[in-house]
Every structure is written in structure tokens, then in C-alpha cells.
Write a protein that holds these residues in place. Structure first.
Motif, PDB file in Angstrom:
ATOM      1  N   ILE A 159       0.953  -1.081  -0.074  1.00  0.00           N
ATOM      2  CA  ILE A 159       0.017   0.008  -0.090  1.00  0.00           C
ATOM      3  C   ILE A 159       0.843   1.243   0.134  1.00  0.00           C
ATOM      4  O   ILE A 159       1.810   1.448   1.009  1.00  0.00           O
ATOM      5  N   LYS A 160       0.516   2.149  -0.975  1.00  0.00           N
ATOM      6  CA  LYS A 160       1.332   3.333  -0.877  1.00  0.00           C
ATOM      7  C   LYS A 160       0.521   4.354  -0.668  1.00  0.00           C
ATOM      8  O   LYS A 160      -0.655   4.720  -1.220  1.00  0.00           O
ATOM      9  N   VAL A 161       0.810   5.539   0.143  1.00  0.00           N
ATOM     10  CA  VAL A 161      -0.019   6.623   0.534  1.00  0.00           C
ATOM     11  C   VAL A 161       0.555   7.896  -0.003  1.00  0.00           C
ATOM     12  O   VAL A 161       1.867   8.108   0.116  1.00  0.00           O
ATOM     13  N   PHE A 162       0.127   8.695  -0.693  1.00  0.00           N
ATOM     14  CA  PHE A 162       0.463   9.836  -1.252  1.00  0.00           C
ATOM     15  C   PHE A 162      -0.399  11.072  -0.586  1.00  0.00           C
ATOM     16  O   PHE A 162      -1.619  10.900  -0.467  1.00  0.00           O
ATOM     17  N   THR A 163       0.379  12.148  -0.227  1.00  0.00           N
ATOM     18  CA  THR A 163      -0.046  13.172   0.456  1.00  0.00           C
ATOM     19  C   THR A 163       0.014  14.486  -0.386  1.00  0.00           C
ATOM     20  O   THR A 163       1.097  14.698  -1.014  1.00  0.00           O
ATOM     21  N   LEU A 164      -1.175  15.611  -0.466  1.00  0.00           N
ATOM     22  CA  LEU A 164      -1.040  16.546  -1.126  1.00  0.00           C
ATOM     23  C   LEU A 164      -0.128  17.635  -0.501  1.00  0.00           C
ATOM     24  O   LEU A 164      -0.167  17.614   0.610  1.00  0.00           O
ATOM     25  N   LYS A 165       1.055  17.966  -0.966  1.00  0.00           N
ATOM     26  CA  LYS A 165       2.062  18.935  -0.673  1.00  0.00           C
ATOM     27  C   LYS A 165       1.749  20.155  -1.153  1.00  0.00           C
ATOM     28  O   LYS A 165       1.772  20.397  -2.385  1.00  0.00           O
TER      29      LYS A 165
END
Length: 493
Positions: A159-165
């Protein structure tokens, strides 16, 4: 024309074309009305005058037309008028609400994520198995693994988690990895608690992650007991909203006599073995307990391979004369059968099925209740059939046979339209479908030639759509849903 009120320049005028001015004349009308028996009498008198006559227009005057100063006046005024009209066109995209022309929406590709981490072996390429948005829309979790398994899963999941930067140009940046010994088939963020992420695996495990600090620390993962779902594939997950969670937490209190915590949540999971579990979870107190395990259709001794399920949406504002049961849910199976189920307590029969609906002829891919009309739900099958049901009837209200292959589906939160993922997209990856009108909504921008495996929509501010495919890519679009024209007839299924 509000922009003209602030126009600042010298006064420009021109003389009248009349050769000589005449005194102002009065124009009056007098009406006398009298009635006697059935007769009447009306008298009117009109005096009409104007400031110019045909004799006044001599050849010398006509040669000077247009009057001096008119062209200069137009040169100064017309550019301002045109600028204001262009501004109005930008501010108001619909010049006429009565227009029959259908506007084409434009989906803007926000970002494309190419996820390649060497998962899989041989000729098997890693695919996107599932994805989910956080409640705030600033985080996107993606599951990568093998789409097909010959017997049982021997591959590891990721599982890869991507965060809005914001500092990175408002783009999603990879922030966290979660590894599993088997492929992760489905995952769900909690709809209101952004730190809670649940996922299910091909071996039947259901896992809860607490991402409070944006990382996975020791003790922040809770797993279901061994042997859950018969150690078979977890097919669907869903978090309960507050009214539904209260029903099951009260059920847990009555069965075990334990007090509930303020942060207790309820998570549902279904498996290929025909079971549907309700879990009481609390990430702070490390609680992961089973409330009830439903054996779907057990009384008929036909165990379905569950592929999807959905609970009816609560409708507290509906009038009492139009109330519908709020304790039912629908279960879809690989055989195409649809089961109408009712919430039951622990001490009752574990089979929740109360009716078998007139379902599909092949595998049910997804089921979803409408937000606008809670008694309406739609289901799609592998043979590109979309059905619309009312829970009050066992037969479908509509059966729509689409001319493109479907792999997944979800409702748009604000309009009665469903978003369909295409299994063999040659030009488009997604289709937006108006269920009530029975036709596609024209959208440009969903371009691609891959096979979509999953789709998720987030409506936190902007409407953002994420879709994963078999080539290990995730695309995120922004769709202007406020420009979709809907009327009262669109809610009449």
C-alpha cells in the motif's frame, strides 16, 4: 453593463439633423365613457408631433451623415462594451437556462502517478487493486498487487500513501509504504476520521491502521482474528455512518454487556466464503472485536461468493408518509444474485436474507445506494448491464444494456449520476452516466487506452476522481460537477 458606469472620459455629442427647431408640442388623449343600457360611447383626441419633417432633410444635411462626433463616440464606447460582454460570458457560462444544447464538460487531468515497484514475477505485471481518499481529500492510499491468482496468493502486497503537498506545487507526493505478506484486495479510509485506514487481504485478514502521525509506528496496526472469512479473499469493506454504527454498538452492549468508548467505530467486511462481519474497532484503545458474523443465504444452503454490498442511506428528513426501512442492506454475488438483507441481532438467525431479488445473469461488480433517493440503488455486472432497483420491489425498475465493458462503478456525491470504469478503454477510461435519463453525460478529458480496475471520488471542495489501471498507473482528474445540469425529473427513477 456594470462596467460602463465607471467609464471616465470627456463628453462627446453631436447635433440634431433637423434644420430648425420647432417648439415643443403637447400630446394628450381624452376618453369619455358613458354607459346606458347596453350602449357606450368613446371619444378620443390625439395630437402627435415630432421635431423633424421630411422637408427638413436637405442634400447638404444628408451629405454630412453620420453626424460629426458619432464615430469618435463609438470608437471610445464599443471596446468597453465588448470587454464587459466577454467578462459576462466568463462569469455566467449558461446564457440561457432554456437552451436544449447539452454542454460538454471538461475533466482536467490533475496528476498522473506511475507506480512501478517490481511487484510480481515473470510475465505478471503489478496492477492497482484498490484506492481510497481520506476524508479531507489530501491523502490517497493505493493498493498494488496481482489482479489474477491461479490458486492462492503467493505474492506480497503493498500500500502506498500519497499526500498532497502545498510546497510541492499542489501535487501528491509519496509519503508512506505499508507492506503485507499477501495482496491487499480492498482498502477504505474512514469517511470522517482521517487517520483510520482499513484494508483486507486475499488471505481473509482485515487490518486497521492508525496513521495519526502520518507514519506507521509499532502498535498502530490491529488485525482481525485468524481464520476470518474462512481464510479466503476479502471482497469489500465499508465504514458505518453514525446512525448505523449506533445500532451495532448497542447490539454489542446487549450481547456482551461492555460499555462503548467515545471513539468506537464500526467496520463491515465481506468475504468470498459468503460471510459478512461487523467489527467494533477503536484505534486508541486497541479494540478489534467481532460484533456479529452474518452467513448470507445460509438458510437456503446456498453459500454465495460475495463480491460487494451496501447499506441503505438514512433519511431522517423524509416525511412519515414516505418512510422506508432503514435497517436493510443489499449483497451482490459472483453468480449474479442480489440478496435483500435485514439487520439482525446476535441472538437471532445468522442469515440476514429476507428476499432474493431478480438479479443479473453474471458476476455483480458493484452495488451502490443513491444519496438523493435512499430507496434507490444501482448494480452493474460483468456483461455491461446496469440495473436500477427500488427496495420496495423485487424486480428492477430499469435494465440498461451498455455498449462498453464495465469494470467498476461509484456514485457522484452531488448529482444522480454514476461514474463507470471501462475494462477495455480504447479512447476513454471512464464514462459518466445519467441513470435517470439513461444516457451518457458528455465529458472530455478521460482519455486513455488502459483497463481501469478501480475508481474513487472525493468531494471535499473540488470534485477529484482517482482511477487505477492494470498498468500500475493512477490518474487524478478534477471534474466541474457544479456545471452538470439537473432537474427534478432527474430524481424520478
Amino acid at each position: 453593463m456594470s462596467g460602463l458606469s465607471g467609464y471616465d472620459s470627456e463628453v462627446v455629442g453631436f447635433d440634431s439633423v433637423a434644420a430648425k427647431k420647432r417648439p415643443e408640442m403637447s400630446n394628450s388623449t381624452q376618453t369619455n365613457f358613458g354607459e346606458a343600457g347596453v350602449g357606450c360611447q368613446t371619444n378620443s383626441s390625439n395630437d402627435i408631433g415630432c421635431s423633424a419633417s421630411p422637408d427638413d432633410f436637405t442634400d447638404d444635411i444628408l451629405k454630412e451623415y453620420p453626424p460629426p462626433g458619432l464615430n469618435e463616440f463609438l470608437r471610445k464606447v464599443v471596446p468597453v462594451v465588448m470587454d464587459q460582454l466577454d467578462q459576462n460570458d466568463r462569469d455566467y457560462p449558461y446564457n440561457s437556462s432554456d437552451s436544449d444544447e447539452e454542454e460538454v464538460l471538461n475533466a482536467k487531468l490533475f496528476q498522473e502517478l506511475k507506480i512501478q515497484d517490481g511487484i510480481g514475477s515473470g510475465d505478471h505485471q503489478s496492477s492497482i487493486l484498490g484506492l481510497t481518499w481520506s476524508s479531507a481529500g489530501n491523502s490517497l492510499a493505493v493498493s498494488i498487487g496481482q489482479l489474477q491468482h491461479e490458486a492462492w496468493c503467493q505474492n506480497s502486497g503493498l500500500i502506498k500513501v500519497f499526500t498532497l503537498k502545498r510546497a510541492g506545487g499542489d501535487k501528491f507526493v509519496h509519503s508512506l509504504d505499508i507492506s503485507e505478506k499477501n495482496c491487499v484486495t480492498v482498502l477504505k479510509y474512514h469517511p470522517s476520521v482521517a487517520a483510520l485506514l482499513a484494508y483486507g487481504t486475499t488471505s481473509g485478514e482485515v487490518v486497521l491502521c492508525n496513521l495519526m502521525n502520518g507514519s506507521l509506528e509499532e502498535g498502530t496496526q490491529l488485525a482481525s482474528p485468524s481464520g476470518c472469512h474462512g481464510s479466503r479473499r476479502v471482497s469489500a469493506l465499508q465504514w458505518a455512518d453514525a446512525p448505523l454504527a449506533n445500532i451495532y454498538l448497542v447490539m454489542q452492549i446487549h450481547s456482551k454487556g461492555k460499555r462503548r468508548g467515545a471513539a468506537d467505530q464500526v467496520l463491515f467486511s465481506s468475504g468470498s466464503d459468503g460471510t459478512l462481519n461487523a467489527w467494533q474497532v477503536n484505534a486508541n484503545l486497541k479494540v478489534f472485536e467481532n460484533i456479529i458474523c452474518y452467513n448470507v443465504n445460509a438458510s437456503r444452503k446456498v453459500t454465495p461468493d460475495i463480491t460487494c454490498f451496501d447499506f441503505i442511506k438514512p433519511s431522517p428528513l423524509r416525511p412519515s408518509s414516505d418512510k422506508i426501512p432503514e435497517d436493510i442492506f443489499i449483497v451482490g454475488s459472483r453468480s449474479g444474485a442480489l440478496y435483500l438483507c435485514k439487520i439482525k441481532a446476535q441472538n437471532e438467525l445468522a442469515d440476514p436474507v429476507i428476499d432474493v431479488l431478480d438479479g443479473h445473469n453474471t458476476c455483480v461488480l458493484d452495488i451502490a445506494f443513491s444519496v438523493q433517493k435512499p430507496n434507490i440503488f444501482v448494480s452493474v455486472s460483468m456483461d455491461s448491464e446496469l440495473r436500477v432497483y427500488d427496495v420496495k420491489h423485487s424486480s428492477a425498475l430499469k435494465v440498461l444494456c451498455l455498449d462498453y465493458p464495465i469494470s467498476c462503478m461509484c456514485w457522484l456525491p452531488t448529482v444522480p449520476c454514476v461514474l463507470l470504469g471501462l475494462a477495455q478503454g480504447e479512447r476513454d477510461l471512464l464514462k459518466l452516466y445519467n441513470v435517470s435519463a439513461g444516457k451518457d453525460v458528455q465529458v472530455e478529458g478521460f482519455n486513455g487506452d488502459a483497463c481501469v480496475t478501480c475508481v474513487a471520488v472525493n468531494q471535499a471542495g473540488l470534485c477529484r476522481i482517482a482511477a487505477g489501471d492494470t498498468e500500475g498507473r493512477v490518474r487524478v482528474w478534477e471534474l466541474p460537477t457544479r456545471r452538470i445540469r439537473m432537474s427534478a425529473e432527474d430524481l424520478d427513477f
